[in-house]
Design a protein around this motif. Structure first.
Motif, PDB file in Angstrom:
ATOM      1  N   ALA A 109    -113.460  34.581  56.324  1.00 51.00           N
ATOM      2  CA  ALA A 109    -113.901  35.715  57.130  1.00 51.00           C
ATOM      3  C   ALA A 109    -114.638  36.704  56.222  1.00 51.00           C
ATOM      4  CB  ALA A 109    -112.702  36.388  57.794  1.00 51.00           C
ATOM      5  N   GLN A 145    -120.281  28.623  61.689  1.00 51.85           N
ATOM      6  CA  GLN A 145    -119.817  29.953  62.058  1.00 51.85           C
ATOM      7  C   GLN A 145    -119.086  29.910  63.397  1.00 51.85           C
ATOM      8  OE1 GLN A 145    -120.235  33.186  60.481  1.00 51.85           O
ATOM      9  NE2 GLN A 145    -118.773  33.742  62.097  1.00 51.85           N
ATOM     10  N   THR A 150    -117.429  32.642  66.012  1.00 54.47           N
ATOM     11  CA  THR A 150    -117.313  34.054  66.347  1.00 54.47           C
ATOM     12  C   THR A 150    -116.575  34.170  67.674  1.00 54.47           C
ATOM     13  OG1 THR A 150    -119.398  34.556  65.221  1.00 54.47           O
ATOM     14  CG2 THR A 150    -118.546  36.210  66.748  1.00 54.47           C
ATOM     15  N   PRO A 185    -109.985  36.964  68.245  1.00 56.04           N
ATOM     16  CA  PRO A 185    -111.031  37.578  67.410  1.00 56.04           C
ATOM     17  C   PRO A 185    -110.766  37.406  65.917  1.00 56.04           C
ATOM     18  CG  PRO A 185    -110.512  39.013  69.253  1.00 56.04           C
ATOM     19  CD  PRO A 185    -109.523  37.884  69.303  1.00 56.04           C
ATOM     20  N   THR A 199    -112.397  34.624  63.820  1.00 53.55           N
ATOM     21  CA  THR A 199    -113.812  34.697  63.457  1.00 53.55           C
ATOM     22  C   THR A 199    -113.986  34.485  61.960  1.00 53.55           C
ATOM     23  OG1 THR A 199    -114.379  36.172  65.282  1.00 53.55           O
ATOM     24  CG2 THR A 199    -115.827  36.218  63.353  1.00 53.55           C
ATOM     25  N   LEU A 247    -120.323  31.046  69.496  1.00 52.19           N
ATOM     26  CA  LEU A 247    -119.761  32.290  70.002  1.00 52.19           C
ATOM     27  C   LEU A 247    -118.924  31.968  71.240  1.00 52.19           C
ATOM     28  CD1 LEU A 247    -119.601  35.404  70.159  1.00 52.19           C
ATOM     29  CD2 LEU A 247    -121.738  35.333  71.475  1.00 52.19           C
ATOM     30  N   SER A 286    -115.284  36.751  70.482  1.00 58.68           N
ATOM     31  CA  SER A 286    -115.437  38.114  70.988  1.00 58.68           C
ATOM     32  C   SER A 286    -114.208  38.507  71.816  1.00 58.68           C
ATOM     33  CB  SER A 286    -116.696  38.220  71.844  1.00 58.68           C
ATOM     34  OG  SER A 286    -116.595  37.377  72.982  1.00 58.68           O
TER      35      SER A 286
END
Length: 115
Positions: A40, A110, A112, A87, A90, A11, A114
């Motif tokens: 995605a 993964q 991600t 973003p 992601t 993240l 933000s």
């Protein structure tokens, strides 16, 4: 059969960076194009970019100038350096060949981003 293991996701805030790694259980030296893909939620898997055996690279337009693919044939590893993340980056990221027959997909990593 070669197995692929992706790692390095996480993240991160928009504008941040991540470096992904893809370790192959066998030699990738003979593979002309090694690519990074992403998927995605609700979308098809897409090729983000690839690197040739000689080191030439090609990228999705949205990745140009932000992403850099490199490979270390001695370590059977391919890297994806991602800067200025957005973003819309992601997704789950995977590596695989970008030429010839695909190898079995790894579990992916993964990413991600933000806002």
């Amino acid at each position: 059969q070669v197995q692929l293991v992706e790692s390095g996701g996480g993240l991160v805030q928009a504008g941040g960076s991540l470096r992904l790694s893809c370790a192959a259980s066998g030699s990738i030296f003979s593979i002309n194009r090694m690519g990074w893909y992403r998927q995605a939620p609700g979308k098809q898997r897409e090729l983000v970019g690839y690197i040739t055996r000689g080191g030439s690279t090609n990228y999705l337009d949205s990745a140009k100038g932000r992403f850099t693919i490199s490979r270390d044939n001695a370590k059977n590893t391919v890297y994806l350096q991602m800067n200025s993340l957005k973003p819309e980056d992601t997704a789950v990221y995977y590596c695989n060949t970008a030429s010839g027959q695909l190898m079995p997909w790894g579990q992916g990593t993964q990413v991600t981003v933000s806002s």
